[in-house]
Design a protein around this motif. Structure first.
Motif, PDB file in Angstrom:
ATOM      1  N   SER A  79       0.828  -1.206   0.000  1.00 49.44           N
ATOM      2  CA  SER A  79       0.000   0.000   0.000  1.00 49.44           C
ATOM      3  C   SER A  79       0.870   1.268   0.000  1.00 49.44           C
ATOM      4  CB  SER A  79      -0.904  -0.063   1.231  1.00 49.44           C
ATOM      5  OG  SER A  79      -1.632   1.110   1.375  1.00 49.44           O
ATOM      6  N   MET A  80       1.867   1.290   0.896  1.00 57.90           N
ATOM      7  CA  MET A  80       2.760   2.464   0.963  1.00 57.90           C
ATOM      8  C   MET A  80       3.523   2.639  -0.337  1.00 57.90           C
ATOM      9  SD  MET A  80       4.674   2.540   4.626  1.00 57.90           S
ATOM     10  CE  MET A  80       5.442   0.946   4.530  1.00 57.90           C
ATOM     11  N   SER A  81       3.929   1.527  -0.895  1.00 58.81           N
ATOM     12  CA  SER A  81       4.732   1.589  -2.107  1.00 58.81           C
ATOM     13  C   SER A  81       3.908   2.148  -3.263  1.00 58.81           C
ATOM     14  CB  SER A  81       5.247   0.200  -2.443  1.00 58.81           C
ATOM     15  OG  SER A  81       5.824   0.208  -3.706  1.00 58.81           O
ATOM     16  N   MET A  82       2.665   1.668  -3.410  1.00 58.22           N
ATOM     17  CA  MET A  82       1.833   2.145  -4.504  1.00 58.22           C
ATOM     18  C   MET A  82       1.466   3.613  -4.303  1.00 58.22           C
ATOM     19  SD  MET A  82       1.712  -0.093  -6.726  1.00 58.22           S
ATOM     20  CE  MET A  82       3.268  -0.868  -6.312  1.00 58.22           C
ATOM     21  N   ALA A  83       1.336   4.027  -3.044  1.00 52.79           N
ATOM     22  CA  ALA A  83       1.025   5.431  -2.758  1.00 52.79           C
ATOM     23  C   ALA A  83       2.269   6.317  -2.914  1.00 52.79           C
ATOM     24  CB  ALA A  83       0.450   5.568  -1.356  1.00 52.79           C
ATOM     25  N   GLY A  84       3.414   5.685  -3.076  1.00 48.74           N
ATOM     26  CA  GLY A  84       4.662   6.452  -3.233  1.00 48.74           C
ATOM     27  C   GLY A  84       5.156   7.047  -1.926  1.00 48.74           C
ATOM     28  N   THR A  85       4.859   6.367  -0.813  1.00 50.41           N
ATOM     29  CA  THR A  85       5.215   6.956   0.478  1.00 50.41           C
ATOM     30  C   THR A  85       6.038   5.999   1.320  1.00 50.41           C
ATOM     31  OG1 THR A  85       3.121   6.155   1.382  1.00 50.41           O
ATOM     32  CG2 THR A  85       3.155   8.402   0.571  1.00 50.41           C
ATOM     33  N   ASP A  86       6.678   5.004   0.681  1.00 52.14           N
ATOM     34  CA  ASP A  86       7.446   4.062   1.498  1.00 52.14           C
ATOM     35  C   ASP A  86       8.923   4.470   1.556  1.00 52.14           C
ATOM     36  OD1 ASP A  86       8.249   3.436  -1.016  1.00 52.14           O
ATOM     37  OD2 ASP A  86       7.995   1.267  -0.827  1.00 52.14           O
ATOM     38  N   PHE A  87       9.700   3.645   2.208  1.00 57.49           N
ATOM     39  CA  PHE A  87      11.115   3.936   2.423  1.00 57.49           C
ATOM     40  C   PHE A  87      11.867   4.026   1.094  1.00 57.49           C
ATOM     41  CE2 PHE A  87      15.451   2.369   3.602  1.00 57.49           C
ATOM     42  CZ  PHE A  87      15.802   3.487   4.328  1.00 57.49           C
ATOM     43  N   PHE A  88      11.550   3.126   0.183  1.00 59.56           N
ATOM     44  CA  PHE A  88      12.202   3.084  -1.127  1.00 59.56           C
ATOM     45  C   PHE A  88      12.027   4.420  -1.857  1.00 59.56           C
ATOM     46  CE2 PHE A  88      11.375   2.145  -5.687  1.00 59.56           C
ATOM     47  CZ  PHE A  88      12.659   1.761  -6.055  1.00 59.56           C
ATOM     48  N   HIS A  89      10.808   4.960  -1.833  1.00 54.89           N
ATOM     49  CA  HIS A  89      10.549   6.239  -2.517  1.00 54.89           C
ATOM     50  C   HIS A  89      11.295   7.378  -1.823  1.00 54.89           C
ATOM     51  CE1 HIS A  89       7.359   3.957  -4.468  1.00 54.89           C
ATOM     52  NE2 HIS A  89       7.214   4.941  -5.316  1.00 54.89           N
ATOM     53  N   TYR A  90      11.374   7.306  -0.506  1.00 58.28           N
ATOM     54  CA  TYR A  90      12.067   8.352   0.253  1.00 58.28           C
ATOM     55  C   TYR A  90      13.559   8.371  -0.090  1.00 58.28           C
ATOM     56  CZ  TYR A  90      13.867  10.902   4.297  1.00 58.28           C
ATOM     57  OH  TYR A  90      14.509  11.795   5.111  1.00 58.28           O
ATOM     58  N   VAL A  91      14.170   7.184  -0.089  1.00 54.13           N
ATOM     59  CA  VAL A  91      15.603   7.104  -0.390  1.00 54.13           C
ATOM     60  C   VAL A  91      15.865   7.577  -1.823  1.00 54.13           C
ATOM     61  CG1 VAL A  91      17.527   5.499  -0.683  1.00 54.13           C
ATOM     62  CG2 VAL A  91      16.046   5.313   1.297  1.00 54.13           C
ATOM     63  N   ASP A  92      14.933   7.241  -2.720  1.00 51.60           N
ATOM     64  CA  ASP A  92      15.080   7.692  -4.101  1.00 51.60           C
ATOM     65  C   ASP A  92      15.122   9.220  -4.165  1.00 51.60           C
ATOM     66  OD1 ASP A  92      14.866   6.756  -7.039  1.00 51.60           O
ATOM     67  OD2 ASP A  92      13.442   8.420  -6.902  1.00 51.60           O
ATOM     68  N   PHE A  93      14.261   9.856  -3.369  1.00 47.00           N
ATOM     69  CA  PHE A  93      14.264  11.329  -3.325  1.00 47.00           C
ATOM     70  C   PHE A  93      15.593  11.851  -2.772  1.00 47.00           C
ATOM     71  CE2 PHE A  93      13.830  14.958  -0.430  1.00 47.00           C
ATOM     72  CZ  PHE A  93      13.598  15.957  -1.355  1.00 47.00           C
ATOM     73  N   LEU A  94      16.048  11.258  -1.670  1.00 50.53           N
ATOM     74  CA  LEU A  94      17.302  11.724  -1.063  1.00 50.53           C
ATOM     75  C   LEU A  94      18.453  11.603  -2.061  1.00 50.53           C
ATOM     76  CD1 LEU A  94      17.166  10.328   2.585  1.00 50.53           C
ATOM     77  CD2 LEU A  94      16.679  12.633   1.786  1.00 50.53           C
ATOM     78  N   ASN A  95      18.469  10.491  -2.798  1.00 49.16           N
ATOM     79  CA  ASN A  95      19.530  10.312  -3.784  1.00 49.16           C
ATOM     80  C   ASN A  95      19.432  11.338  -4.903  1.00 49.16           C
ATOM     81  OD1 ASN A  95      21.168   8.248  -2.752  1.00 49.16           O
ATOM     82  ND2 ASN A  95      19.650   6.706  -3.284  1.00 49.16           N
ATOM     83  N   ALA A  96      18.198  11.635  -5.325  1.00 53.61           N
ATOM     84  CA  ALA A  96      18.017  12.631  -6.383  1.00 53.61           C
ATOM     85  C   ALA A  96      18.487  13.998  -5.903  1.00 53.61           C
ATOM     86  CB  ALA A  96      16.550  12.687  -6.806  1.00 53.61           C
TER      87      ALA A  96
END
Lengths: 460, 474
Positions: free
Chosen positions: B374-391
């Motif tokens: 659910s978090m992943s599809m909403a774009g609010t999980d840890f993976f999405h967060y780390v992707d932002f930090l890397n960007a």
């Protein structure tokens, strides 16, 4: 009285043979022990992080010694050297981690403008933060009511469904005495669990058994009575065990989950915080704008606050640290009102949430326990304010070197001000929370008595 | 006959006042959740958009400055709210929203919602995901717990079986009946959710958005199925309604309240992460002295300068066609950023270790699986967060190197005061971030999807096996 003692004795015998009840007790104790361990471990991690700072600080001072072997311009030191403001947890914090895991336990501070140094974050795992701490306060706030419900949802209905109620009442025994005996037995059991877990927690974590222990036990026992009262009120309705279980879980869900969640949503929607972002951006413009303003103008404004340094000499020509730190300071001062507004907004959010939480004993208990442990946002704001004052002390220490052209000797590091903060318990907030819990108890007891009186007539 | 049983379950559910009341409460809560989610999304998205555009505007309208001044002035990366975050806030409230990007150092992401809130936020957040993960399973339990026990208690099961219907057929019919009942609540809710998704994106059809929404809804349907089938199973395995209910509620409490917290705390106890200060100190140390004290920066700089002199066949640095200050700065930035990235990747690996327990436990606890998807599809999980930090770090590095390059080519050696025209900075593209693609997000939660599929097969299989075994009666 003798009757009561006999009844209690039989409740105890009955309890010992009922496997599920014993299992519930064990589960509760196990969760409690894990909560104590886990809270203690979380605190240990925080302490490790704080303890590691000293080495970083000393390494930095050694590096300063290599970089500036004889004496240094205090401006260079202010730029390349950093100190730490430390927020040491009290042992009590292990029992209720509160907001300590989301706020950093230290702030790295340089002599430069302080406002963009106050809100830095620590390395944290957001999934762990979002899932929340499994500390003793979680066990008390969430699991204790479930435990109480589990041992008392079929207070009367079990006897009724087993057909033993009629047998019992055929004896010269009042239903109210039986009811009372069952309640007292359960309360004693719950109180024993709470006290056992609390004492274990104090011994394990080394939390001081002072006034806080009294507040802690008082709040939790009141909370336990509230849930026992609620269970009695439902049990007095004389419905089936299934009905009782569903209703009680529904009440738990309403009070422990849905109400706090709604209160939080209401706080966010009615008092959103943008001040933090604003503060940083405005401050950056002010500080960096310093490079582009006429130097004399900056110094004049600076001397208004520090007339004692107005004869420090010209800063025109090549770069001078005096001028640099003057516009850093002015950058901070230019956002002083924004800083206050930001702080005030967070306090407003806290007090709104606190006022709304009178409808939810679980939220209230959490607030009380965090207050006792000194782990609420309030205490972190105090730490931030303390760190800001610490930065003032650093300025008071370094400015004479800077503005009176005194060379900074390596040995002078020994005189550098240090700052350690430990939050004091918030007795006022805890006491008012305990009063709310007391009021909730009175309400629910009246309700239980009323339910009992109106629903047990036909049985008599 | 089978159809009759299915129909009976459907009709009796809707005749049951308590079910109607509970169902309505849940629908109201779903709507409240949607409303607060949308308000929250709009407020935060607007706030960050405004902040990002202010930052860009400030950057583009700065006075004439020396490139290295601009490198210190820096920029900001604000994490945009993902469109579907209104469905599931996930970790959004627990992650920083703003990263200050400047030369020489990597700053933390600050101003998370949780740092600006009291303890109340830790009770949870009002989102559609919360209602679907916590409350609908309870509604299902309430609906199904006595489906067999009541027949048993009232003796109707015997009557049914005497008609020649197999226990398996009854169970299947009941399953179908309850699926229909729950669908009547969930499908309209999904329809509204879908409308909200469209409206929040200004009715622009975006394939990634639609795919995310589809996976979101489909996996929730599996989650509900697991609870329906599981409840029927428990009801069949118990003699009394009371014990069936208490067992089911116990399972609910254990898997939703107790286990996630216990596992995530255990994971965090097992794998300790370094403090930000310690990490920064190591990065500083290693870029100054080289990793393990080999190849210190001073020595490398000397070699670098020597190499330049030889390459251009000149005697002094001031004779070089480029400004060596900028090149040195770029070299330092390159080395320290590389070292930082290694430490950051290590940190993320530690977090992954901490979280691994909760992800694998999806095979024991379907709640953990659906939470992750659910978090992943909403774009609010840890993976999405780390992707932002890397960007954000990537942008910081590119911007800093661009400014170093300007210093190397447009400013003279040792010149610390000349200023370049402001429009040269304004031409640099602002920070723009788009989250990971749908396929990446999906791949990242494949384990949780497998876990959910496994559970679906398991509960259905168990029903069939139990019913075959128990041919006549409990």
């Amino acid at each position: 009285m003798k009757q009561l003692r006999i009844l209690l004795h039989f409740e105890w015998l009955n309890f010992k043979t009922e496997k599920s009840l014993v299992a519930f007790c064990l589960l509760m104790l196990l969760s409690g022990f894990y909560g104590i361990f886990s809270g203690h471990y979380e605190l240990k991690k925080q302490r490790n992080k704080i303890a590691g700072l000293e080495q970083i600080y000393q390494a930095n001072i050694r590096e300063m010694g290599e970089k500036f072997p004889d004496s240094a311009d205090a401006g260079d030191i202010g730029y390349y050297h950093s100190a730490f403001a430390k927020n040491h947890p009290d042992n009590w914090a292990a029992l209720a981690i509160g907001q300590r895991d989301v706020s950093p336990a230290y702030l790295k501070i340089r002599l430069l403008a302080v406002q963009n140094q106050l809100y830095n974050s620590e390395n944290t795992n957001p999934l762990k933060l979002a899932t929340g701490s499994f500390d003793l306060s979680f066990v008390m706030v969430f699991l204790l009511p479930l435990f109480i419900i589990a041992i008392s949802f079929n207070l009367l209905s079990a006897e009724k469904e087993q057909g033993t109620l009629r047998l019992l009442l055929a004896q010269p025994l009042k239903l109210s005495t039986l009811f009372l005996a069952k309640i007292i037995f359960r309360f004693l059991l719950i109180a024993a669990m709470v006290i056992l877990l609390s004492i274990t927690a104090l011994l394990w974590t080394g939390a001081a058994p002072d006034l806080r222990a009294l507040y802690w036990l008082l709040a939790i026992l009141l909370y336990a009575i509230f849930w026992l009262g609620t269970s009695c009120a439902i049990a007095a309705l004389q419905r089936s065990s299934a009905f009782n279980a569903i209703s009680l879980l529904g009440v738990w869900l309403m009070l422990a989950v849905i109400a706090p969640v709604l209160i939080n949503a209401a706080t966010d929607i009615s008092k959103p915080v943008q001040e933090g972002l604003q503060l940083t951006m405005v401050q950056r413009e002010a500080v960096h704008g310093g490079w582009d303003k006429p130097k004399a103008e900056t110094m004049d404004r600076f001397f208004k606050h520090y007339p004692q340094y107005s004869n420090t000499g010209s800063v025109e020509g090549a770069f001078k640290w005096k001028w640099y730190y003057a516009f850093q300071e002015l950058g901070d001062r230019s956002v002083e009102t924004l800083y206050k507004a930001y702080r005030q907004k967070m306090l407003d959010r806290l007090s709104l949430a606190s006022n709304l939480s009178v409808v939810s004993p679980p939220a209230k208990l959490q607030e009380v326990l965090n207050g006792i442990a000194g782990t609420e946002l309030q205490q972190h704001l105090d730490f931030i304010a303390g760190t800001k004052a610490y930065h003032d002390r650093l300025k008071a220490f370094y400015y004479p070197y800077l503005y009176q052209d005194r060379a900074f000797q390596h040995a002078d590091f020994a005189k550098e001000p240090q700052y350690s903060f430990t939050a004091a318990p918030d007795y006022t907030k805890s006491a008012s929370g305990i009063l709310v819990l007391l009021a909730a108890n009175v309400l629910v007891s009246l309700l239980a008595i009323f339910m009992f009186k109106t629903n047990t007539k036909e049985l008599k | 006959m089978i159809r009759n049983i299915t129909q009976k379950e459907r009709i009796s559910a809707f005749r049951d006042k308590r079910f109607i009341i509970l169902g309505s409460i849940i629908l109201v809560l779903l709507l409240t959740a949607a409303a607060t989610g949308i308000i929250n999304y709009r407020v935060l998205a607007a706030e960050r958009k405004l902040a990002q555009s202010t930052a860009t505007e400030n950057f583009n309208n700065q006075p004439d400055r020396h490139p290295h001044r601009v490198a210190h002035y820096g920029s900001y990366a604000f994490r945009p709210k993902s469109v579907l975050s209104f469905l599931d806030f996930g970790l959004d409230s627990y992650t920083g929203t703003m990263v200050y990007l400047e030369a020489h150092q990597q700053n933390s992401a600050n101003f998370s919602q949780v740092q600006q809130s009291g303890a109340m936020i830790r009770f949870g957040e009002m989102t559609i995901a919360f209602v679907m993960q916590w409350l609908i399973p309870l509604l299902i339990i309430f609906l199904c717990f006595n489906t067999f026990t009541l027949e048993h208690e009232e003796g109707t099961l015997k009557v049914l079986l005497s008609q020649g219907v197999s226990l398996k057929a009854i169970a299947k019919a009941k399953l179908l009946g309850y699926i229909q009942v729950i669908s009547m609540i969930v499908l309209p809710a999904f329809f509204f959710v879908f409308l909200f998704v469209l409206s929040i994106n200004d009715f622009i059809l975006d394939s990634s958005l639609l795919l995310r929404t589809a996976v979101f809804m489909l996996t929730y349907l599996l989650y509900f199925f697991i609870f329906i089938a599981g409840s029927i199973l428990i009801s069949a395995l118990n003699k009394h309604s009371r014990t069936a209910l208490v067992t089911l509620l116990g399972i609910w409490i254990f898997s939703i309240v107790l286990m996630p917290k216990a596992l995530s705390n255990l994971g965090s106890s097992l794998h300790e992460e370094p403090s930000k200060a310690a990490m920064d100190a190591s990065v500083h140390e290693e870029s100054k002295n080289g990793i393990d004290g080999h190849d210190p920066m001073d020595k490398r700089l000397e070699q670098f300068k020597q190499g330049l002199l030889e390459k251009y066949q000149v005697d002094s640095l001031s004779q070089l066609p480029v400004n060596v200050d900028g090149l040195i700065m770029a070299l330092g930035e390159e080395s320290s950023s590389k070292i930082y990235q290694e430490h950051f990747d290590e940190l993320v690996a530690i977090y992954d270790d901490q979280n691994r327990l909760s992800i694998w436990a999806g095979f024991i606890n379907p709640y953990l699986a659906i939470r992750n998807i659910s978090m992943s599809m909403a774009g609010t999980d840890f993976f999405h967060y780390v992707d932002f930090l890397n960007a954000a770090e990537k942008y910081r590095y590119a911007l800093t190197q661009h400014l170093n390059n300007l210093q190397a080519t447009k400013v003279a050696h040792k010149d610390k005061t000349s200023r370049l025209k402001a429009d040269i900075y304004a031409s640099y593209p602002p920070f723009y971030y788009e989250g990971p693609a749908f396929t990446k997000a999906l791949a990242n939660v494949s384990l949780s999807i497998i876990a959910l599929a496994f559970w679906t097969a398991l509960v259905y299989g168990l029903i069939i096996i139990t019913m075959n075994k128990k041919k006549n009666l409990i």
